[in-house]
Design an enzyme around this catalytic site. Sequence first.
Site, mmCIF file in Angstrom:
data_model
loop_
_atom_site.group_PDB
_atom_site.id
_atom_site.type_symbol
_atom_site.label_atom_id
_atom_site.label_comp_id
_atom_site.label_asym_id
_atom_site.label_seq_id
_atom_site.Cartn_x
_atom_site.Cartn_y
_atom_site.Cartn_z
ATOM 1 N N THR A 42 1.174 6.880 1.870
ATOM 2 C CA THR A 42 1.025 5.547 2.480
ATOM 3 C C THR A 42 1.124 4.518 1.345
ATOM 4 O O THR A 42 0.724 4.796 0.209
ATOM 5 C CB THR A 42 -0.326 5.411 3.211
ATOM 6 O OG1 THR A 42 -1.353 5.847 2.333
ATOM 7 C CG2 THR A 42 -0.356 6.198 4.493
ATOM 8 N N VAL A 44 -0.177 1.369 0.452
ATOM 9 C CA VAL A 44 -1.300 0.755 -0.277
ATOM 10 C C VAL A 44 -1.993 1.804 -1.146
ATOM 11 O O VAL A 44 -2.309 1.570 -2.325
ATOM 12 C CB VAL A 44 -2.298 0.093 0.711
ATOM 13 C CG1 VAL A 44 -3.496 -0.455 -0.036
ATOM 14 C CG2 VAL A 44 -1.609 -1.007 1.500
ATOM 15 N N CYS A 45 -2.217 2.976 -0.571
ATOM 16 C CA CYS A 45 -2.884 4.063 -1.314
ATOM 17 C C CYS A 45 -2.069 4.452 -2.542
ATOM 18 O O CYS A 45 -2.636 4.757 -3.609
ATOM 19 C CB CYS A 45 -3.064 5.288 -0.425
ATOM 20 S SG CYS A 45 -3.962 4.949 1.090
ATOM 21 N N THR A 46 -0.765 4.449 -2.415
ATOM 22 C CA THR A 46 0.094 4.806 -3.559
ATOM 23 C C THR A 46 -0.168 3.846 -4.721
ATOM 24 O O THR A 46 -0.303 4.270 -5.876
ATOM 25 C CB THR A 46 1.573 4.759 -3.117
ATOM 26 O OG1 THR A 46 1.748 5.712 -2.068
ATOM 27 C CG2 THR A 46 2.513 5.086 -4.266
ATOM 28 N N LEU A 49 -3.840 4.487 -6.226
ATOM 29 C CA LEU A 49 -3.992 5.661 -7.095
ATOM 30 C C LEU A 49 -3.222 5.480 -8.400
ATOM 31 O O LEU A 49 -3.677 5.902 -9.464
ATOM 32 C CB LEU A 49 -3.588 6.945 -6.351
ATOM 33 C CG LEU A 49 -4.783 7.547 -5.601
ATOM 34 C CD1 LEU A 49 -5.212 6.735 -4.404
ATOM 35 C CD2 LEU A 49 -4.526 8.984 -5.213
#
Length: 212
Positions: A42, A44-46, A49
């Site tokens: 996804t 935003v998560c990329t 992290l």
Amino acid sequence: MSLRLGDIAPDFEQDSSAGKIRFHEWLGDSWGVLFSHPADFTPVCTTELGFTAKLKDEFAQRGVKAIALSVDPVDSHHKWIEDINETQNTRVNFPILADADRKVSDLYDLIHPNANDTLTVRSLFVIDPNKKIRLTITYPASTGRNFHEILRVIDSLQLTDNYKVATPANWQDGDEVVIVPSLKDEEEIKRRFPKGYRAVKPYLRLTPQPNR
Ligand code: BEZ
């Protein structure tokens, strides 16, 4: 019931992109940042992290270990990490818990059914070396977190654990701090804050950051 400040962070054993993690043993004497994100692959998560990986030295300077979590399985994490490394120009250098059985999500109350039945929310816990929870935040899936703010809170926690001070609004490392209201004895104040202080009000006393 949800976890509160001062609670002991629940211990667990779970699979991760770096193999099986026994959480308390893995933390050892370090501070910890445990953060959940809705799902692998996804956008935003990329970015979250990738940015956390880039803060490796900042976390290390503060004695902090980072660990992420989603309910996706470990083989998915491994494929996604390749994408994060490629697109965010970094190397993921912390474990991502593979919480497919929701063991950790249940312990930390990371699934909020009124937001989404299956995906974990964007929660984050700062855990101190005594395994106590010192910060909790929960953001909506659509809003990426500000990891500079997490570092700022950790700086405040580590400072205020060691000195009788608190940090005012928008404080940044190196700014003036406030003397805790419970400290009244003038001799003790002089001893603890040899650089002096200024009293804006009797309850609002500002002093240079004592460890600078
Ligand atoms: C994301 O991480 O990009 C995301 C996840 C769930 C909903 C919206 C965005």
